[in-house]
Design a protein around this motif. Structure first.
Motif, PDB file in Angstrom:
ATOM      1  N   LEU A   1       0.982  41.152  39.839  1.00 42.02           N
ATOM      2  CA  LEU A   1       1.333  42.533  40.170  1.00 42.02           C
ATOM      3  C   LEU A   1       2.848  42.727  40.085  1.00 42.02           C
ATOM      4  O   LEU A   1       3.621  41.821  40.403  1.00 42.02           O
ATOM      5  CB  LEU A   1       0.858  42.899  41.581  1.00 42.02           C
ATOM      6  N   SER A   2       3.253  43.909  39.685  1.00 40.82           N
ATOM      7  CA  SER A   2       4.684  44.242  39.676  1.00 40.82           C
ATOM      8  C   SER A   2       5.157  44.432  41.116  1.00 40.82           C
ATOM      9  O   SER A   2       4.341  44.518  42.041  1.00 40.82           O
ATOM     10  CB  SER A   2       4.911  45.535  38.890  1.00 40.82           C
ATOM     11  N   ALA A   3       6.457  44.520  41.306  1.00 39.51           N
ATOM     12  CA  ALA A   3       7.010  44.738  42.644  1.00 39.51           C
ATOM     13  C   ALA A   3       6.460  46.034  43.245  1.00 39.51           C
ATOM     14  O   ALA A   3       6.089  46.071  44.418  1.00 39.51           O
ATOM     15  CB  ALA A   3       8.538  44.774  42.587  1.00 39.51           C
ATOM     16  N   TRP A   4       6.400  47.090  42.451  1.00 39.12           N
ATOM     17  CA  TRP A   4       5.874  48.368  42.940  1.00 39.12           C
ATOM     18  C   TRP A   4       4.405  48.216  43.343  1.00 39.12           C
ATOM     19  O   TRP A   4       3.992  48.712  44.393  1.00 39.12           O
ATOM     20  CB  TRP A   4       6.025  49.443  41.858  1.00 39.12           C
ATOM     21  N   GLU A   5       3.611  47.537  42.501  1.00 37.98           N
ATOM     22  CA  GLU A   5       2.185  47.338  42.800  1.00 37.98           C
ATOM     23  C   GLU A   5       1.998  46.475  44.049  1.00 37.98           C
ATOM     24  O   GLU A   5       1.100  46.734  44.857  1.00 37.98           O
ATOM     25  CB  GLU A   5       1.478  46.685  41.613  1.00 37.98           C
ATOM     26  N   ARG A   6       2.852  45.483  44.233  1.00 38.13           N
ATOM     27  CA  ARG A   6       2.766  44.632  45.423  1.00 38.13           C
ATOM     28  C   ARG A   6       3.062  45.446  46.681  1.00 38.13           C
ATOM     29  O   ARG A   6       2.372  45.312  47.692  1.00 38.13           O
ATOM     30  CB  ARG A   6       3.748  43.460  45.316  1.00 38.13           C
ATOM     31  N   ASN A   7       4.096  46.285  46.623  1.00 37.78           N
ATOM     32  CA  ASN A   7       4.420  47.119  47.782  1.00 37.78           C
ATOM     33  C   ASN A   7       3.282  48.070  48.108  1.00 37.78           C
ATOM     34  O   ASN A   7       2.917  48.245  49.272  1.00 37.78           O
ATOM     35  CB  ASN A   7       5.718  47.900  47.536  1.00 37.78           C
TER      36      ASN A   7
END
Length: 146
Positions: free
Chosen positions: A85-91
């Motif tokens: 997951l990207s950083a945005w998706e992880r958040n």
């Protein structure tokens, strides 16, 4: 540490967990001014993941560190595996992911195995603060980003 964590989590090398725990103890001993009565709060692992891997590394690490361990966090909703997951998706995935038990407020140190973007730690700290706990710091064995 990254190699050790990967070997434990992805290749079933549970025998290496003791090494991670012992090295974490050495790093942990460098903390100063920890308030008396501070408890270690491991990040919970998803049940299926723990069953598949046969180990809950944050729990193992917290058990090896000096101090009392208290499982104050539980999942508020299901979350996806963070791998890939990207950083945005992880958040987004971890937003509101945890609920902290409503016990008398504690000074806590959050324990996790890996910090990639900080999304899991942020969600844990937010839940603990919302329940009135005082977060002293967080410890983790490895970081995948500088």
């Amino acid at each position: 540490f990254r190699f050790l964590i990967s070997a434990i989590k992805e290749h079933g090398r549970h025998d290496l967990a003791q090494i991670v725990a012992e090295l974490s103890c050495v790093a942990f001993s460098q903390f100063s001014k920890i308030p008396p009565g501070t408890v270690l709060v491991p990040i919970p692992s998803r049940w299926l993941v723990s069953q598949k891997r046969g180990i809950n590394l944050p729990q193992e690490m917290a058990a090896a560190l000096p101090g009392d361990q208290l499982n104050l966090l539980r999942f508020a909703h299901s979350v996806r595996d963070q791998a890939g997951l990207s950083a945005w998706e992880r958040n987004r995935n971890m937003s509101g992911a945890f609920i902290a038990k409503n016990v008398s407020p504690k000074h806590v140190i959050v324990v996790d195995d890996v910090c990639t973007t900080g999304a899991t730690l942020r969600a844990a700290v937010f839940a603990l603060l919302k329940s009135g706990h005082k977060v002293h710091s967080a410890v983790f064995a490895a970081s995948t980003r500088a």
